[in-house]
Write a protein that holds these residues in place. Structure first.
Motif, PDB file in Angstrom:
ATOM      1  N   VAL A 205       0.869  -1.168   0.000  1.00 15.74           N
ATOM      2  CA  VAL A 205       0.000   0.000   0.000  1.00 15.74           C
ATOM      3  C   VAL A 205       0.911   1.225   0.000  1.00 15.74           C
ATOM      4  O   VAL A 205       1.692   1.434   0.930  1.00 15.74           O
ATOM      5  CB  VAL A 205      -0.925   0.014   1.225  1.00 15.74           C
ATOM      6  CG1 VAL A 205      -1.796   1.268   1.212  1.00 15.74           C
ATOM      7  CG2 VAL A 205      -1.801  -1.232   1.246  1.00 15.74           C
TER       8      VAL A 205
ATOM      9  N   SER B 271       1.619   5.427  -0.615  1.00 20.44           N
ATOM     10  CA  SER B 271       1.041   6.773  -0.578  1.00 20.44           C
ATOM     11  C   SER B 271       2.125   7.803  -0.870  1.00 20.44           C
ATOM     12  O   SER B 271       3.241   7.707  -0.351  1.00 20.44           O
ATOM     13  CB  SER B 271       0.432   7.067   0.796  1.00 20.44           C
ATOM     14  OG  SER B 271      -0.571   6.129   1.121  1.00 20.44           O
TER      15      SER B 271
ATOM     16  N   LYS C 275      -3.248   7.354  -2.524  1.00 18.75           N
ATOM     17  CA  LYS C 275      -2.894   6.040  -2.000  1.00 18.75           C
ATOM     18  C   LYS C 275      -3.433   4.956  -2.905  1.00 18.75           C
ATOM     19  O   LYS C 275      -4.554   5.035  -3.405  1.00 18.75           O
ATOM     20  CB  LYS C 275      -3.471   5.870  -0.588  1.00 18.75           C
ATOM     21  CG  LYS C 275      -3.198   4.518   0.041  1.00 18.75           C
ATOM     22  CD  LYS C 275      -3.664   4.485   1.486  1.00 18.75           C
ATOM     23  CE  LYS C 275      -5.173   4.525   1.607  1.00 18.75           C
ATOM     24  NZ  LYS C 275      -5.619   4.383   3.002  1.00 18.75           N
TER      25      LYS C 275
ATOM     26  N   GLN D 168      -2.727   0.401  -3.985  1.00 19.65           N
ATOM     27  CA  GLN D 168      -2.015  -0.857  -3.728  1.00 19.65           C
ATOM     28  C   GLN D 168      -1.473  -1.394  -5.030  1.00 19.65           C
ATOM     29  O   GLN D 168      -2.194  -1.464  -6.031  1.00 19.65           O
ATOM     30  CB  GLN D 168      -2.938  -1.883  -3.069  1.00 19.65           C
ATOM     31  CG  GLN D 168      -2.227  -3.186  -2.719  1.00 19.65           C
ATOM     32  CD  GLN D 168      -3.035  -4.048  -1.771  1.00 19.65           C
ATOM     33  OE1 GLN D 168      -3.481  -3.586  -0.728  1.00 19.65           O
ATOM     34  NE2 GLN D 168      -3.224  -5.309  -2.121  1.00 19.65           N
TER      35      GLN D 168
ATOM     36  N   GLU E 253       4.915   7.062   2.110  1.00 23.64           N
ATOM     37  CA  GLU E 253       4.571   6.062   3.115  1.00 23.64           C
ATOM     38  C   GLU E 253       4.310   4.752   2.377  1.00 23.64           C
ATOM     39  O   GLU E 253       3.551   4.723   1.410  1.00 23.64           O
ATOM     40  CB  GLU E 253       3.319   6.516   3.866  1.00 23.64           C
ATOM     41  CG  GLU E 253       3.133   5.922   5.223  1.00 23.64           C
ATOM     42  CD  GLU E 253       2.014   6.646   5.966  1.00 23.64           C
ATOM     43  OE1 GLU E 253       2.324   7.473   6.839  1.00 23.64           O
ATOM     44  OE2 GLU E 253       0.832   6.387   5.653  1.00 23.64           O
TER      45      GLU E 253
END
Length: 325
Positions: free
Chosen positions: A111, A113, A128, A130, A169
């Motif tokens: 995932v 971001s 964000k 995946q 992130e």
């Protein structure tokens, strides 16, 4: 981790969310805002307007670490990654680093971001999504992360005092899945093997043959002269089973096979046929009531010659299911 301190500027924040500039061009991801900063990277760029003047078309952050010790870097293209779909935009991507240290055939989902701080909102705006990463897919991001003119206009709140703050992130999804490969084999390949049972009349419990090969696999046959299993009639019928030897965990083999007892005239008893998936938890298959003991001992039928019997096994491997690393 670098702490980001907001510059002392004043903006009218009324209805700002309604006029939030569009970031990115990927329908599979979500645009969100939040108060707290990115967990893995803050990347502050000062004198942003001077990048183009100095011919700097690509900026890379230092290597940073996500969970499970994966290494990454953030890549910013201030003038777009390419002129086809990134023109007039700032592009932003995340890339897997230290690939040589990963195990062969590595692959994982994450995932991901990518953030941009907005001073007007006092929030981080981010997208964000995946993605699956592997050796031929090392990067993921946006060719149109934000329009260049949107970023450069101080009224939008992304660039203050010619400074902007990106962030990243990454959370690798822990995967406990099982990876398997099913191989289907030609049905024309079959393996026939004859086994001799000595002193049949003296057997008290079970008899096991020596191991033999069929289709690159090892097998055994067992005989229970007094019968074994549900529906068997001890002392009246003999049981015969085929066993797959030496199973590794997670491996299965589908075999079509036959078992019969041959007499001295070359004729066979009623041939038993079966299809079975052999595995570590089901490594044998056979017939509790395979042949009458009276038929074996009957000298006129010829199944026992000098108390020796011949069992014929024919095996055809149809499929192999094996685990992948």
């Amino acid at each position: 981790m670098m702490e980001h301190k907001q510059s002392p500027v004043s903006f009218d924040q009324s209805n700002l969310m309604d006029n939030l500039p569009s970031i990115g061009d990927d329908n599979e991801v979500t645009l969100e805002t939040r108060n707290f900063s990115p967990a893995h990277l803050l990347f502050k760029i000062e004198s942003f307007s001077l990048l183009s003047e100095n011919g700097i078309d690509k900026i890379e952050s230092s290597e940073f670490e996500s969970n499970d010790n994966y290494k990454w870097k953030l890549i910013i293209y201030p003038n777009g990654r390419n002129t086809v779909d990134g023109a007039n935009h700032v592009s932003a991507y995340l890339a897997v680093e230290n690939v040589s240290n990963l195990e062969a055939g590595w692959e994982f989902n994450a995932v991901v971001s990518i953030f941009l701080f907005n001073h007007k909102l006092d929030k981080y705006v981010f997208k964000k999504g995946q993605r699956r990463f592997h050796i031929i897919n090392l990067e993921w991001g946006f060719s149109k992360f934000i329009k260049k003119e949107t970023l450069m206009d101080p009224r939008n709140g992304y660039l203050v005092n010619d400074t902007c703050v990106f962030g990243a992130e990454v959370f690798v999804v822990k995967n406990k899945r099982i990876r398997e490969c099913l191989s289907i084999l030609k049905a024309t390949n079959s393996y026939k093997h004859e086994l001799e049972v000595s002193k049949f009349s003296e057997l008290e419990n079970e008899w096991y043959s020596e191991e033999f090969n069929a289709g690159d696999h090892k097998w055994k046959v067992s005989v229970y002269p007094k019968a074994k299993g549900n529906g068997a009639q001890p002392g009246i019928q003999a049981s015969i089973f085929l066993h797959k030897v030496g199973f590794s965990s997670g491996k299965k083999i589908k075999a079509h096979f036959s078992i019969c007892m041959k007499n001295k005239y070359g004729k066979a008893s009623s041939k038993r046929l079966a299809n079975h998936w052999f595995s570590a938890s089901s490594s044998s298959y056979g017939w509790p009531s395979c042949i009458l003991v009276a038929d074996i001992n009957n000298p006129y039928k010829g199944f026992s010659v000098e108390d020796h019997c011949i069992i014929e096994v024919e095996i055809s491997i149809q499929a192999v299911l094996r685990g992948l690393p």
